[in-house]
Motif scaffolding. Structure first.
Motif, PDB file in Angstrom:
ATOM      1  N   ILE B  13      -2.444   7.656  -1.281  1.00  0.00           N
ATOM      2  CA  ILE B  13      -1.088   8.150  -0.958  1.00  0.00           C
ATOM      3  C   ILE B  13      -1.127   9.639  -0.582  1.00  0.00           C
ATOM      4  O   ILE B  13      -0.447  10.079   0.342  1.00  0.00           O
ATOM      5  N   ASP B  14      -1.940  10.395  -1.304  1.00  0.00           N
ATOM      6  CA  ASP B  14      -2.017  11.848  -1.038  1.00  0.00           C
ATOM      7  C   ASP B  14      -2.915  12.186   0.156  1.00  0.00           C
ATOM      8  O   ASP B  14      -3.094  13.363   0.465  1.00  0.00           O
ATOM      9  N   ASP B  15      -3.484  11.147   0.767  1.00  0.00           N
ATOM     10  CA  ASP B  15      -4.343  11.337   1.946  1.00  0.00           C
ATOM     11  C   ASP B  15      -5.553  12.231   1.623  1.00  0.00           C
ATOM     12  O   ASP B  15      -5.897  13.128   2.386  1.00  0.00           O
ATOM     13  N   GLU B  16      -6.139  11.967   0.456  1.00  0.00           N
ATOM     14  CA  GLU B  16      -7.250  12.806   0.013  1.00  0.00           C
ATOM     15  C   GLU B  16      -8.620  12.175   0.281  1.00  0.00           C
ATOM     16  O   GLU B  16      -9.637  12.728  -0.118  1.00  0.00           O
ATOM     17  N   LEU B  17      -8.625  10.995   0.897  1.00  0.00           N
ATOM     18  CA  LEU B  17      -9.896  10.278   1.091  1.00  0.00           C
ATOM     19  C   LEU B  17     -10.341  10.367   2.545  1.00  0.00           C
ATOM     20  O   LEU B  17      -9.535  10.642   3.440  1.00  0.00           O
ATOM     21  N   ASP B  18     -11.636  10.088   2.750  1.00  0.00           N
ATOM     22  CA  ASP B  18     -12.094  10.127   4.147  1.00  0.00           C
ATOM     23  C   ASP B  18     -11.607   8.873   4.890  1.00  0.00           C
ATOM     24  O   ASP B  18     -11.178   7.896   4.275  1.00  0.00           O
ATOM     25  N   ARG B  19     -11.691   8.942   6.227  1.00  0.00           N
ATOM     26  CA  ARG B  19     -11.090   7.907   7.066  1.00  0.00           C
ATOM     27  C   ARG B  19     -11.663   6.517   6.774  1.00  0.00           C
ATOM     28  O   ARG B  19     -10.932   5.532   6.717  1.00  0.00           O
ATOM     29  N   GLU B  20     -12.966   6.462   6.567  1.00  0.00           N
ATOM     30  CA  GLU B  20     -13.633   5.178   6.325  1.00  0.00           C
ATOM     31  C   GLU B  20     -13.104   4.511   5.048  1.00  0.00           C
ATOM     32  O   GLU B  20     -12.777   3.319   5.035  1.00  0.00           O
ATOM     33  N   LEU B  21     -13.024   5.308   3.998  1.00  0.00           N
ATOM     34  CA  LEU B  21     -12.532   4.791   2.720  1.00  0.00           C
ATOM     35  C   LEU B  21     -11.058   4.383   2.826  1.00  0.00           C
ATOM     36  O   LEU B  21     -10.639   3.378   2.247  1.00  0.00           O
ATOM     37  N   MET B  22     -10.324   5.125   3.573  1.00  0.00           N
ATOM     38  CA  MET B  22      -8.899   4.816   3.785  1.00  0.00           C
ATOM     39  C   MET B  22      -8.762   3.437   4.454  1.00  0.00           C
ATOM     40  O   MET B  22      -7.918   2.629   4.060  1.00  0.00           O
ATOM     41  N   GLN B  23      -9.635   3.188   5.438  1.00  0.00           N
ATOM     42  CA  GLN B  23      -9.619   1.903   6.141  1.00  0.00           C
ATOM     43  C   GLN B  23      -9.964   0.771   5.196  1.00  0.00           C
ATOM     44  O   GLN B  23      -9.325  -0.290   5.215  1.00  0.00           O
ATOM     45  N   GLN B  24     -10.970   0.999   4.369  1.00  0.00           N
ATOM     46  CA  GLN B  24     -11.401  -0.031   3.404  1.00  0.00           C
ATOM     47  C   GLN B  24     -10.270  -0.362   2.435  1.00  0.00           C
ATOM     48  O   GLN B  24     -10.013  -1.529   2.137  1.00  0.00           O
ATOM     49  N   ILE B  25      -9.625   0.679   1.948  1.00  0.00           N
ATOM     50  CA  ILE B  25      -8.522   0.459   0.994  1.00  0.00           C
ATOM     51  C   ILE B  25      -7.383  -0.316   1.666  1.00  0.00           C
ATOM     52  O   ILE B  25      -6.797  -1.228   1.081  1.00  0.00           O
ATOM     53  N   LYS B  26      -7.131   0.031   2.903  1.00  0.00           N
ATOM     54  CA  LYS B  26      -6.069  -0.653   3.650  1.00  0.00           C
ATOM     55  C   LYS B  26      -6.367  -2.155   3.738  1.00  0.00           C
ATOM     56  O   LYS B  26      -5.480  -3.000   3.508  1.00  0.00           O
ATOM     57  N   LYS B  27      -7.628  -2.465   4.047  1.00  0.00           N
ATOM     58  CA  LYS B  27      -8.027  -3.877   4.143  1.00  0.00           C
ATOM     59  C   LYS B  27      -7.916  -4.575   2.795  1.00  0.00           C
ATOM     60  O   LYS B  27      -7.424  -5.699   2.690  1.00  0.00           O
ATOM     61  N   GLU B  28      -8.389  -3.885   1.750  1.00  0.00           N
ATOM     62  CA  GLU B  28      -8.347  -4.464   0.402  1.00  0.00           C
ATOM     63  C   GLU B  28      -6.905  -4.743  -0.027  1.00  0.00           C
ATOM     64  O   GLU B  28      -6.621  -5.754  -0.661  1.00  0.00           O
ATOM     65  N   LEU B  29      -6.035  -3.825   0.316  1.00  0.00           N
ATOM     66  CA  LEU B  29      -4.625  -3.996  -0.054  1.00  0.00           C
ATOM     67  C   LEU B  29      -4.032  -5.227   0.627  1.00  0.00           C
ATOM     68  O   LEU B  29      -3.244  -5.966   0.010  1.00  0.00           O
ATOM     69  N   GLU B  30      -4.419  -5.448   1.844  1.00  0.00           N
ATOM     70  CA  GLU B  30      -3.912  -6.615   2.577  1.00  0.00           C
ATOM     71  C   GLU B  30      -4.405  -7.924   1.956  1.00  0.00           C
ATOM     72  O   GLU B  30      -3.721  -8.947   2.007  1.00  0.00           O
ATOM     73  N   LEU B  31      -5.576  -7.858   1.325  1.00  0.00           N
ATOM     74  CA  LEU B  31      -6.157  -9.057   0.699  1.00  0.00           C
ATOM     75  C   LEU B  31      -5.665  -9.270  -0.733  1.00  0.00           C
ATOM     76  O   LEU B  31      -5.813 -10.353  -1.288  1.00  0.00           O
ATOM     77  N   SER B  32      -5.144  -8.223  -1.353  1.00  0.00           N
ATOM     78  CA  SER B  32      -4.757  -8.328  -2.760  1.00  0.00           C
ATOM     79  C   SER B  32      -3.252  -8.081  -2.956  1.00  0.00           C
ATOM     80  O   SER B  32      -2.806  -6.930  -2.978  1.00  0.00           O
ATOM     81  N   PRO B  33      -2.466  -9.159  -3.077  1.00  0.00           N
ATOM     82  CA  PRO B  33      -1.014  -8.986  -3.260  1.00  0.00           C
ATOM     83  C   PRO B  33      -0.670  -8.186  -4.528  1.00  0.00           C
ATOM     84  O   PRO B  33       0.291  -7.428  -4.538  1.00  0.00           O
ATOM     85  N   LYS B  34      -1.512  -8.370  -5.572  1.00  0.00           N
ATOM     86  CA  LYS B  34      -1.261  -7.665  -6.843  1.00  0.00           C
ATOM     87  C   LYS B  34      -1.305  -6.155  -6.630  1.00  0.00           C
ATOM     88  O   LYS B  34      -0.420  -5.413  -7.077  1.00  0.00           O
ATOM     89  N   TYR B  35      -2.342  -5.714  -5.933  1.00  0.00           N
ATOM     90  CA  TYR B  35      -2.469  -4.279  -5.685  1.00  0.00           C
ATOM     91  C   TYR B  35      -1.492  -3.790  -4.623  1.00  0.00           C
ATOM     92  O   TYR B  35      -1.119  -2.618  -4.623  1.00  0.00           O
ATOM     93  N   MET B  36      -1.105  -4.705  -3.728  1.00  0.00           N
ATOM     94  CA  MET B  36      -0.124  -4.319  -2.715  1.00  0.00           C
ATOM     95  C   MET B  36       1.201  -3.960  -3.403  1.00  0.00           C
ATOM     96  O   MET B  36       1.845  -2.975  -3.036  1.00  0.00           O
ATOM     97  N   ILE B  37       1.568  -4.756  -4.423  1.00  0.00           N
ATOM     98  CA  ILE B  37       2.803  -4.467  -5.173  1.00  0.00           C
ATOM     99  C   ILE B  37       2.669  -3.100  -5.859  1.00  0.00           C
ATOM    100  O   ILE B  37       3.575  -2.262  -5.802  1.00  0.00           O
ATOM    101  N   LYS B  38       1.501  -2.928  -6.489  1.00  0.00           N
ATOM    102  CA  LYS B  38       1.278  -1.655  -7.197  1.00  0.00           C
ATOM    103  C   LYS B  38       1.343  -0.479  -6.231  1.00  0.00           C
ATOM    104  O   LYS B  38       1.922   0.562  -6.536  1.00  0.00           O
TER     105      LYS B  38
END
Lengths: 188, 168
Positions: B13-38
Motif C-alpha cells: 500500500i505504501d509503495d515501498e517494494l520494488d516493481r517485481e515484488l509488487m507484480q508478484q503480490i498483485k498476482k498472489e492477491l488475485e489468486l487468494s480471496p482471503k488476502y484480497m479481502i484483507k
C-alpha cells in the motif's frame, strides 16, 4: 501571510515583531491539538499542554538554528510534553521497541461494537482515538501532517523501522476490527 | 510464489517494494480471496485515515496564548531589570571605593612630590587601615547583619520574580 515561510516568521519574531508569532500559532495549533487529543484522550488537557508547548517554543526560538524544519522541532516539543504529562499521570505509555514488542489488541481491549454506526469514516475516527498514545501520534503525524516516516522518527526519537512497525500495526489493528464488525461486505 | 502477510500488504500500500515484488503480490492477491479481502480492508482503512479530521482548538486560543506570550516577555524584562539593578549597585560600590581612593590621592598630594607611586601606596595603606577599622570586632556583627538582611531581601525578590515568570 500564507506565502511566508516558517523561517521568515521566526526571523521576524527574533527581530522583535512578537505579534508575528500568532501566525505560527494559527498555522500549527489545530494539527498539534489533534495529535495531543489523540495521545491524551482529553481535549481540555490537550489545549492546556498545547499552550505550554507554544510558550516553550517561543522562549526557545533563539536556540532554534533552523537545522531542521520548525514543524519537526515544534512537534518534538509537543510529543515530549504529551509523554511527560502521561508519565505524570502514571498512564500506561509505550516507548521505543519495548512498546512495539507489547502487542496491543484493539479488538479485545476496546471491543467497540459500532454495528449501528453506518459511517465508516466515523467508525475509523472513533477507533483511532482509542489507539495507544505512541500509535495515535504516528497516525496523526503521518496522515494529518503528511510527514514522512523519517521526520516522524526524528520527532519521536526512535528508528524509522519502529515508526513503520507502529504504522503498519495500527492499520492492521483497525483493519481487523473493521473485518470483525463486517464493514468489509461492501468492499467485495 | 511468495507468502503474503500483513507487513507485505502494508508495504504494498505504501509503495515501498520494488516493481517485481509488487507484480508478484498483485498476482498472489488475485489468486487468494482471503488476502484480497484483507488487502481491500487495509486499503480502505488507509484511505479513511487520509480523510481524518483535524480537531479544532477553542476560538480564543491564539489571543489567550499571545497574552501569555506578552506576559512572559514582561516578566523576563522584570527579571533582567532586577539582575541589572543588583549588578549596578555592586558596580557603584566599587566605583565609590576607587573614587574615594583617587580623591584622597588627588587632594592630599603634594604638588612638587616626584614619587607618585609612594604616595599612592600610602593612601592605599590608609584606606586598608580604614577598612580594617571599619570591619573591626565591634562593627563586624552589624555589617554582617546588614549584609545578610540585604541578601535576604534580594533573594526574596529574585525568588518572587522567578515564581512570577514561571506562572506566566
Amino acid at each position: 501571510m500564507k506565502g511566508v515561510s516558517d523561517q521568515e516568521i521566526i526571523e521576524s519574531v527574533k527581530k522583535g515583531n512578537h505579534s508575528d508569532y500568532a501566525i505560527l500559532i494559527d498555522r500549527y495549533k489545530n494539527k498539534a491539538f489533534s495529535m495531543l487529543t489523540r495521545m491524551l484522550k482529553n481535549k481540555m488537557e490537550a489545549e492546556e499542554i498545547l499552550q505550554d508547548c507554544f510558550l516553550k517554543a517561543f522562549k526557545g526560538l533563539n536556540n532554534f538554528k533552523g537545522n531542521s524544519k520548525f514543524s519537526t522541532w515544534f512537534y518534538k516539543i509537543v510529543y515530549n510534553s504529551a509523554l511527560s504529562r502521561l508519565s505524570v499521570q502514571k498512564r500506561k505509555t509505550e516507548t521505543e521497541m519495548s512498546s512495539i514488542d507489547e502487542h496491543f489488541n484493539l479488538i479485545s481491549d476496546y471491543d467497540y461494537n459500532l454495528i449501528e454506526q453506518q459511517d465508516l469514516s466515523l467508525y475509523i475516527r472513533e477507533m483511532v482515538s482509542k489507539l495507544p498514545a505512541n500509535y495515535a501520534s504516528v497516525i496523526s503525524l503521518f496522515y494529518l501532517e503528511n510527514l514522512s516516516c523519517e521526520e516522524i522518527s526524528e520527532i519521536m526519537g526512535t528508528s524509522v523501522n519502529n515508526i513503520k512497525v507502529m504504522l503498519h500495526r495500527s492499520r492492521s489493528a483497525l483493519r481487523d476490527i473493521m473485518i470483525k464488525n463486517n464493514y468489509t461486505e461492501e468492499l467485495l | 510464489m511468495i507468502e503474503l502477510n500483513d507487513d507485505l500488504l502494508n508495504k504494498y500500500i505504501d509503495d515501498e517494494l520494488d516493481r517485481e515484488l509488487m507484480q508478484q503480490i498483485k498476482k498472489e492477491l488475485e489468486l487468494s480471496p482471503k488476502y484480497m479481502i484483507k488487502y481491500k480492508a487495509l486499503l480502505s482503512v488507509h484511505n479513511e485515515l487520509k480523510k481524518l479530521l483535524v480537531e479544532e482548538v477553542s476560538p480564543n486560543f491564539t489571543s489567550t496564548l499571545m497574552l501569555k506570550v506578552q506576559k512572559s516577555l514582561k516578566s523576563k524584562r522584570e527579571q533582567n531589570f532586577f539582575i541589572v539593578s543588583v549588578l549596578s549597585l555592586f558596580f557603584l560600590i566599587c566605583i565609590g571605593i576607587i573614587g574615594y581612593l583617587l580623591a584622597n590621592y588627588i587632594f592630599t598630594a603634594e604638588p612638587n612630590s616626584s614619587d607618585a607611586f609612594t604616595q599612592f601606596t600610602e593612601h592605599s595603606e590608609n584606606f586598608i587601615t580604614l577598612l580594617h577599622n571599619f570591619f573591626s570586632k565591634g562593627n563586624i556583627s552589624i555589617i554582617g547583619s546588614v549584609f545578610s538582611f540585604m541578601l535576604l531581601i534580594s533573594g526574596y525578590y529574585f525568588y518572587d520574580s522567578m515564581k512570577h515568570s514561571k506562572q506566566h
